[in-house]
Motif scaffolding. Structure first.
Motif, PDB file in Angstrom:
ATOM      1  N   ASN A 466      13.116 122.025  56.150  1.00  0.00           N
ATOM      2  CA  ASN A 466      13.143 120.836  57.003  1.00  0.00           C
ATOM      3  C   ASN A 466      13.782 121.158  58.353  1.00  0.00           C
ATOM      4  O   ASN A 466      14.758 121.912  58.438  1.00  0.00           O
ATOM      5  N   TYR A 467      13.266 120.549  59.421  1.00  0.00           N
ATOM      6  CA  TYR A 467      13.882 120.693  60.736  1.00  0.00           C
ATOM      7  C   TYR A 467      15.202 119.930  60.756  1.00  0.00           C
ATOM      8  O   TYR A 467      15.281 118.771  60.341  1.00  0.00           O
ATOM      9  N   ILE A 468      16.249 120.575  61.259  1.00  0.00           N
ATOM     10  CA  ILE A 468      17.577 119.955  61.234  1.00  0.00           C
ATOM     11  C   ILE A 468      18.278 120.044  62.588  1.00  0.00           C
ATOM     12  O   ILE A 468      19.502 119.910  62.669  1.00  0.00           O
ATOM     13  N   GLY A 469      17.515 120.261  63.652  1.00  0.00           N
ATOM     14  CA  GLY A 469      18.136 120.431  64.969  1.00  0.00           C
ATOM     15  C   GLY A 469      18.931 119.218  65.393  1.00  0.00           C
ATOM     16  O   GLY A 469      20.085 119.334  65.833  1.00  0.00           O
ATOM     17  N   ALA A 470      18.329 118.028  65.280  1.00  0.00           N
ATOM     18  CA  ALA A 470      19.020 116.815  65.716  1.00  0.00           C
ATOM     19  C   ALA A 470      20.228 116.528  64.837  1.00  0.00           C
ATOM     20  O   ALA A 470      21.302 116.162  65.343  1.00  0.00           O
ATOM     21  N   ALA A 471      20.082 116.691  63.521  1.00  0.00           N
ATOM     22  CA  ALA A 471      21.199 116.426  62.616  1.00  0.00           C
ATOM     23  C   ALA A 471      22.355 117.368  62.888  1.00  0.00           C
ATOM     24  O   ALA A 471      23.530 116.963  62.892  1.00  0.00           O
ATOM     25  N   THR A 472      22.050 118.635  63.154  1.00  0.00           N
ATOM     26  CA  THR A 472      23.096 119.612  63.445  1.00  0.00           C
ATOM     27  C   THR A 472      23.781 119.288  64.765  1.00  0.00           C
ATOM     28  O   THR A 472      25.017 119.344  64.887  1.00  0.00           O
ATOM     29  N   CYS A 473      22.997 118.932  65.764  1.00  0.00           N
ATOM     30  CA  CYS A 473      23.561 118.576  67.074  1.00  0.00           C
ATOM     31  C   CYS A 473      24.476 117.362  66.958  1.00  0.00           C
ATOM     32  O   CYS A 473      25.592 117.352  67.503  1.00  0.00           O
ATOM     33  N   GLN A 474      24.031 116.348  66.252  1.00  0.00           N
ATOM     34  CA  GLN A 474      24.831 115.133  66.123  1.00  0.00           C
ATOM     35  C   GLN A 474      26.100 115.376  65.318  1.00  0.00           C
ATOM     36  O   GLN A 474      27.150 114.791  65.607  1.00  0.00           O
ATOM     37  N   ALA A 475      26.018 116.236  64.313  1.00  0.00           N
ATOM     38  CA  ALA A 475      27.211 116.552  63.526  1.00  0.00           C
ATOM     39  C   ALA A 475      28.210 117.370  64.335  1.00  0.00           C
ATOM     40  O   ALA A 475      29.428 117.191  64.225  1.00  0.00           O
ATOM     41  N   THR A 476      27.689 118.263  65.171  1.00  0.00           N
ATOM     42  CA  THR A 476      28.550 119.121  65.988  1.00  0.00           C
ATOM     43  C   THR A 476      29.135 118.359  67.171  1.00  0.00           C
ATOM     44  O   THR A 476      30.292 118.575  67.559  1.00  0.00           O
ATOM     45  N   TYR A 477      28.344 117.453  67.735  1.00  0.00           N
ATOM     46  CA  TYR A 477      28.764 116.702  68.924  1.00  0.00           C
ATOM     47  C   TYR A 477      28.579 115.211  68.650  1.00  0.00           C
ATOM     48  O   TYR A 477      27.601 114.593  69.116  1.00  0.00           O
ATOM     49  N   PRO A 478      29.480 114.615  67.888  1.00  0.00           N
ATOM     50  CA  PRO A 478      29.300 113.194  67.549  1.00  0.00           C
ATOM     51  C   PRO A 478      29.300 112.276  68.764  1.00  0.00           C
ATOM     52  O   PRO A 478      28.741 111.188  68.711  1.00  0.00           O
ATOM     53  N   ASP A 479      29.922 112.710  69.860  1.00  0.00           N
ATOM     54  CA  ASP A 479      29.864 111.952  71.108  1.00  0.00           C
ATOM     55  C   ASP A 479      29.023 112.759  72.084  1.00  0.00           C
ATOM     56  O   ASP A 479      29.534 113.631  72.798  1.00  0.00           O
ATOM     57  N   SER A 480      27.729 112.476  72.112  1.00  0.00           N
ATOM     58  CA  SER A 480      26.822 113.278  72.935  1.00  0.00           C
ATOM     59  C   SER A 480      26.576 112.673  74.312  1.00  0.00           C
ATOM     60  O   SER A 480      25.861 113.261  75.121  1.00  0.00           O
ATOM     61  N   GLN A 481      27.152 111.514  74.589  1.00  0.00           N
ATOM     62  CA  GLN A 481      26.996 110.895  75.896  1.00  0.00           C
ATOM     63  C   GLN A 481      28.199 111.226  76.775  1.00  0.00           C
ATOM     64  O   GLN A 481      29.310 110.781  76.504  1.00  0.00           O
ATOM     65  N   PRO A 482      27.998 111.999  77.830  1.00  0.00           N
ATOM     66  CA  PRO A 482      29.127 112.368  78.695  1.00  0.00           C
ATOM     67  C   PRO A 482      29.673 111.158  79.447  1.00  0.00           C
ATOM     68  O   PRO A 482      28.985 110.137  79.593  1.00  0.00           O
ATOM     69  N   PRO A 483      30.918 111.249  79.915  1.00  0.00           N
ATOM     70  CA  PRO A 483      31.475 110.142  80.708  1.00  0.00           C
ATOM     71  C   PRO A 483      30.618 109.863  81.941  1.00  0.00           C
ATOM     72  O   PRO A 483      30.155 110.793  82.607  1.00  0.00           O
ATOM     73  N   VAL A 484      30.409 108.601  82.225  1.00  0.00           N
ATOM     74  CA  VAL A 484      29.623 108.224  83.400  1.00  0.00           C
ATOM     75  C   VAL A 484      30.457 108.484  84.656  1.00  0.00           C
ATOM     76  O   VAL A 484      31.608 108.036  84.738  1.00  0.00           O
ATOM     77  N   PRO A 485      29.908 109.191  85.648  1.00  0.00           N
ATOM     78  CA  PRO A 485      30.707 109.546  86.831  1.00  0.00           C
ATOM     79  C   PRO A 485      30.768 108.423  87.865  1.00  0.00           C
ATOM     80  O   PRO A 485      30.330 108.573  89.015  1.00  0.00           O
ATOM     81  N   TYR A 486      31.331 107.303  87.456  1.00  0.00           N
ATOM     82  CA  TYR A 486      31.542 106.226  88.428  1.00  0.00           C
ATOM     83  C   TYR A 486      32.506 106.720  89.514  1.00  0.00           C
ATOM     84  O   TYR A 486      33.462 107.436  89.235  1.00  0.00           O
ATOM     85  N   GLY A 487      32.270 106.329  90.719  1.00  0.00           N
ATOM     86  CA  GLY A 487      33.172 106.714  91.801  1.00  0.00           C
ATOM     87  C   GLY A 487      32.410 106.927  93.089  1.00  0.00           C
ATOM     88  O   GLY A 487      31.177 106.899  93.144  1.00  0.00           O
ATOM     89  N   THR A 488      33.156 107.166  94.153  1.00  0.00           N
ATOM     90  CA  THR A 488      32.540 107.238  95.479  1.00  0.00           C
ATOM     91  C   THR A 488      31.639 108.454  95.637  1.00  0.00           C
ATOM     92  O   THR A 488      30.633 108.386  96.356  1.00  0.00           O
ATOM     93  N   ASN A 489      31.986 109.582  94.997  1.00  0.00           N
ATOM     94  CA  ASN A 489      31.141 110.770  95.152  1.00  0.00           C
ATOM     95  C   ASN A 489      29.736 110.507  94.626  1.00  0.00           C
ATOM     96  O   ASN A 489      28.740 110.879  95.252  1.00  0.00           O
ATOM     97  N   ASN A 490      29.662 109.869  93.456  1.00  0.00           N
ATOM     98  CA  ASN A 490      28.337 109.550  92.923  1.00  0.00           C
ATOM     99  C   ASN A 490      27.687 108.429  93.719  1.00  0.00           C
ATOM    100  O   ASN A 490      26.500 108.499  94.055  1.00  0.00           O
TER     101      ASN A 490
END
Length: 636
Positions: A466-490
């Motif tokens: 079975n393909y397990i790429g997504a399951a492995t990624c999610q288990a390794t990186y449970p928080d896969s959404q990086p912080p949103v770069p709010y601020g003047t530079n963005n």
């Protein structure tokens, strides 16, 4: 009709044996990625360097998405941002990251009545996150090895099923269309509901009852096959139609044998290698390789590698055209407000059945990636015509009719789409095929769990597991959404500076959104002392004096433009000097087809020409090759 001239040109070409050189068409659709999300940074396309970006009444462009105080007190706007801006392991984590919703409701909130400014508010701030070349190298290599379409749109402002239904049948059966003029003939489909019956009268009714495109092929004795494994992510919409369900128990019925069976992708690879593909092939991949979040783009890239290699290394590559597209944006945003029919157009505008936005276009929706792989699209071109999933149907129709097949036109494809969306033929140059193959990054094989027994139906191929790429990624990186770069530079980011630099030669009718050069016999049209002239063209097409911006006059189908200089911002005027916008000359720019370039005609009917010594001339009528047009992206 917009494509009358192009069709006439290619009818002549076909009679001479050009369009008929294609013997096999392969239609391969992936899942849930938007154009800016994948290719906003690519050079030579309508991306983050768009000189015609829409500016709304509040003074913000569609790159500057609204932010509320509830989201952040640091800023009131968010521009597209690189998902892996923090470095480290984020490049692995964001492979299984989701952004937002692809529902009808969420897409229309982001669309915001045409303002296209609520991706962060109406969807999520991750919706405007994007990848770069290093994140999706295979996708970049395929797009730049052959031809990428940068104005290809999802067919419906909605989720997977409605878009794939258009891909395979031409319509979502909404009121006003040819086969459902008053809305009483079955029900329109706008979401992924697949439960028997109707959500309410004549709305989201399952199973579907209208005629599909393969039924036209079958009746015309055109060979076709859906290649899929048992794991097809339920993406084969033919199985959702009543006629295919009724035929399911009869393995000899063509609708079952060719449309609702499971020959497997390995069978496709073998047939492509042997040169024995049917005339038309659909490819439906498994869920884990579909690129639908949380499934990894890198795993989807591996599948793209397999398909492209099978076609290009197969015995019939010199007779095959492969179209790789995506069904919809998947909650990822795009800065180009969708091109669609005028308000009130029958079969294109409806009263929102969800009660959210009132009268609204059904589609076409936001831009999504399209690659066209063939010897006639080789060489790193950008195809600029308005297109959507129905365009693939139109291409097949044009091709089959050129081969002499009758009665292959889908009556279900709405008239406005048939008249105003590209048939994709102009992406091809049949007079100059190139059988060489580009260098292409090959993605690593997807992770598999080999502890599981190999299925007996062959759905995972000879390797098993079975393909397990997504399951492995999610288990390794449970928080896969990086912080949103709010601020003047963005908030104040110069989006054009985020792009790569380079160029692509243009194919197809011109549309807005790019810096262009117009070149003829080694000379480029240039702004010289605020007058129009020719200067020797540079190898990289990077002279700012030769860089121009088109401004379309009239509707989105118009071939009439005013032309401004990237060097000075002034417009070409009636005396071919550079003037203020209000005094600009109107030019008709026509694709001559068959790789012959473009003619540029003034309002007085005279065409711009190149003299023998590089001087600018004008004459009535056009003969000989036209201008080569390059879409260029440079920071200077």
């Amino acid at each position: 009709m917009r494509f009358t001239t192009a069709i006439a040109l290619y009818a002549a070409a076909a009679s001479a044996g050009s369009l008929e050189d294609i013997k096999h068409v392969v239609l391969f659709m992936q899942e849930n990625r938007a154009f800016d999300h994948y290719f906003g940074t690519m050079a030579g396309v309508r991306g983050f360097a768009d000189p015609n970006v829409q500016v709304n009444p509040d003074g913000r462009s569609t790159f500057q998405q609204l932010v509320t105080p509830a989201m952040s007190n640091a800023t009131n706007q968010l521009t597209p941002w690189p998902l892996n801006y923090l470095g480290g392991n984020w490049s692995q984590a964001t492979q299984c990251m989701g952004a937002g919703s692809n529902s009808w409701q969420a897409m229309h909130e982001a669309y915001s009545g045409g303002l296209n400014n609520e991706w962060a508010v109406g969807n999520t701030p991750w919706s405007v996150g994007y990848f770069k070349r290093e994140d999706i190298p295979t996708h970049f290599d395929v797009a730049e090895g052959w031809t990428v379409g940068d104005m290809y749109q999802e067919a419906v402002l909605a989720a997977t099923d409605p878009n794939r239904i258009v891909w395979m049948s031409g319509t979502v059966n909404n009121p006003g269309t040819t086969n459902n003029p008053d809305g009483s003939n079955g029900g329109m489909i706008l979401d992924n509901t697949a439960s028997p019956g109707c959500e309410k009268p004549h709305f989201n009714c399952f199973p579907f009852t209208w005629k599909t495109v393969p039924e036209y092929w079958q009746a015309a004795n055109v060979s076709w096959q859906v290649y899929q494994d048992a794991d097809n992510f339920e993406d084969n919409m033919l199985a959702y139609f009543q006629q295919y369900q009724a035929a399911a128990s009869d393995t000899n019925d063509p609708l079952t044998k060719y449309g609702n069976s499971y020959p497997g992708l390995d069978k496709f690879y073998a047939d492509a290698k042997a040169g024995t593909l049917p005339m038309i092939s659909y490819i439906i991949g498994p869920a884990e390789l579909s690129e639908h979040p949380p499934y990894l783009p890198s795993d989807g890239a591996w599948l793209i590698n397999q398909v492209v290699d099978a076609v290009t290394q197969g015995a019939a590559y010199n007779e095959t055209a492969l179209f790789i597209s995506y069904d919809e944006g998947g909650g990822f945003g795009d800065h180009v407000t969708p091109f669609h029919a005028p308000s009130g157009t029958a079969g294109e505008w409806i009263d929102d059945p969800y009660g959210l936005v009132g009268e609204t276009p059904v589609g076409p929706g936001f831009r999504i990636p399209l690659f066209i792989v063939s010897p006639w699209t080789r060489g790193g071109h950008v195809f600029t015509e308005h297109a959507d999933h129905g365009s693939q149907i139109l291409f097949v129709e044009e091709w089959l009719q050129a081969l002499g097949y009758d009665n292959v036109q889908s009556k279900e494809l709405p008239p406005w789409r048939r008249e105003h969306m590209s048939n994709l033929v102009n992406a091809f140059d049949f007079d100059h095929p190139d059988y060489s193959l580009p260098n292409m990054f090959h993605a690593p094989a997807p992770l598999r769990d080999f502890s599981q027994p190999e299925p007996t139906d062959g759905q995972l191929g000879a390797l098993g597991g079975n393909y397990i790429g997504a399951a492995t990624c999610q288990a390794t990186y449970p928080d896969s959404q990086p912080p949103v770069p709010y601020g003047t530079n963005n908030a104040n980011a110069n989006m054009a500076a985020q792009t790569e630099q380079g160029f692509k030669q243009v194919r197809g009718a011109l549309t807005e959104g790019r810096y262009l050069t117009f070149e003829l016999n080694g000379w480029g049209l240039a702004n010289v002392g605020n007058f129009l002239a020719f200067l020797p063209a540079s190898r990289k097409h990077d002279d700012i004096k030769q860089r121009w911006i088109l401004h379309q006059q009239g509707d989105g189908d118009s071939k009439v433009f005013t032309i401004s200089s990237a060097r000075s911002g002034r417009y070409i005027g009636p005396l071919l000097s550079l003037v203020q916008q209000g005094k600009a000359e109107h030019f008709t720019i026509q694709d001559l087809g068959k790789g012959n370039g473009y003619s540029i005609t003034r309002g007085n009917g005279k065409c711009l020409k190149l003299g023998p010594a590089g001087q600018l001339l004008q004459s009535l009528g056009w003969n000989g090759p036209g201008f080569k047009v390059f879409s260029v992206t440079y920071h200077s």
